[in-house]
Design an enzyme around this catalytic site. Structure first.
Site, PDB file in Angstrom:
ATOM      1  N   SER A  56     -20.617 -49.834  15.856  1.00  0.00           N
ATOM      2  CA  SER A  56     -21.887 -48.870  15.459  1.00  0.00           C
ATOM      3  C   SER A  56     -21.471 -47.754  14.728  1.00  0.00           C
ATOM      4  CB  SER A  56     -22.661 -48.602  16.668  1.00  0.00           C
ATOM      5  OG  SER A  56     -23.687 -47.700  16.515  1.00  0.00           O
TER       6      SER A  56
ATOM      7  N   TYR B 186     -24.033 -46.705  26.085  1.00  0.00           N
ATOM      8  CA  TYR B 186     -24.154 -47.322  24.681  1.00  0.00           C
ATOM      9  C   TYR B 186     -22.768 -46.512  23.742  1.00  0.00           C
ATOM     10  CZ  TYR B 186     -25.407 -49.333  19.909  1.00  0.00           C
ATOM     11  OH  TYR B 186     -25.453 -50.069  18.677  1.00  0.00           O
TER      12      TYR B 186
END
Ligand code: NAD
Length: 255
Positions: A137, A150
């Protein structure tokens, strides 16, 4: 033709990657928790005349990851390409962040990639070919508030990617991470609602002021762009591209 194991391959980005590989003639094992996983596998197999298996292995359980890799090795022969794609998200300020969500995100988004890579490694090493593609990401390179687990897990994937690249180099095993900006998938749809609550904004304000704010290109990243890069990373010619964090983030990490 080579075989690909894709975690979280029955939704969103993983399913897009699965479609792209199937269209090129690769055989697949699709892992994912969606109840229609077996139907997705059947449909892809019929459409592209390739073998497609489904595994509902829970990536929070290392023994289920090992069983999934054994299934792929038994039914397809071997795993040539591993795409660590499955991921989950939870958005909350640090002082309210639930411990069980922290554990789950670290487990699915980070530790599962280690267990899967470890399980496919001996076969890749013995054959002198392997491609490990981590769907990380922009949050593997940059932080945002309210995403403590995350961002931590995705930064961990950066470390895992680089170590696997170094250890894989003598065996023609490459490991890279694709780092997308925002992609409109079920994971992001859920986040739009959660972010609206956390930031006390409307959903359209979250898209404009929070999500796409950081991307110079004011569009969601397409699944096709990610799938095409994954296809390239899987090729023989990409053997010197290893240990890289490759952003497709509309210029977010240029800042
Ligand atoms: P998604 O919610 O559409 O798909 C996630 C997949 O992971 C599903 O198939 C789900 O069943 C599977 N999964 C979740 N928990 C699992 C578990 N315990 N065991 C087995 N499978 C499990 O999400 P997506 O947006 O396609 O995300 C895919 C990957 O891309 C994730 O790693 C995510 O962090 C990353 N990513 C997404 C975006 C985005 O904007 N959508 C941006 C950057 C990175």
């Amino acid at each position: 033709m080579k075989n690909v194991l894709i975690t979280g391959g029955t939704s969103g980005i993983g399913l897009g990657i699965a479609r792209a590989f199937a269209a090129k003639g690769y055989n697949l094992l699709l892992n994912g928790l969606e109840p229609n996983g077996p139907e997705i596998a059947k449909e892809l197999a019929a459409e592209h005349s390739v073998k497609v298996l489904h595994s509902p292995a829970n990536l929070m359980k290392p023994e289920q990851i090992r069983e999934m890799v054994s299934l792929a090795e038994q039914e397809l022969g071997q795993v040539d390409i591993l795409v660590n794609n499955a991921g989950i998200q939870y958005v909350a300020p640090v002082d309210e962040f639930p411990e069980d969500k922290w554990d789950a995100i670290i487990s699915v988004n980070m530790s599962a990639s280690f267990h899967a890579a470890k399980a496919v490694w001996p076969g890749m090493k013995s054959r002198g070919f392997g491609r490990i593609i981590n769907i990380a990401s922009a949050h593997a390179l940059r932080a945002s508030e309210y995403k403590i687990a995350y961002v931590t897990a995705k930064h961990g994937i950066a470390g895992l990617t680089k170590v696997l690249a170094l250890e894989g180099a003598p065996h023609n095993i490459t490991c890279n991470a694709i780092c997308p900006g925002y992609v409109r998938t079920p994971l992001v749809e859920a986040q739009i609602a959660d972010q609206a609550k956390a930031h006390q904004m409307s959903e359209s304000e979250v898209i404009e002021k929070v999500m796409l704010k950081k991307q110079a290109v004011k569009q969601f990243v397409t699944i096709d762009a990610i799938a095409n890069l994954a296809l390239y990373l899987a090729t023989d010619t990409a053997s010197q591209l290893t240990g890289a964090m490759l952003p497709i983030d509309g210029g977010w990490s240029a800042q």
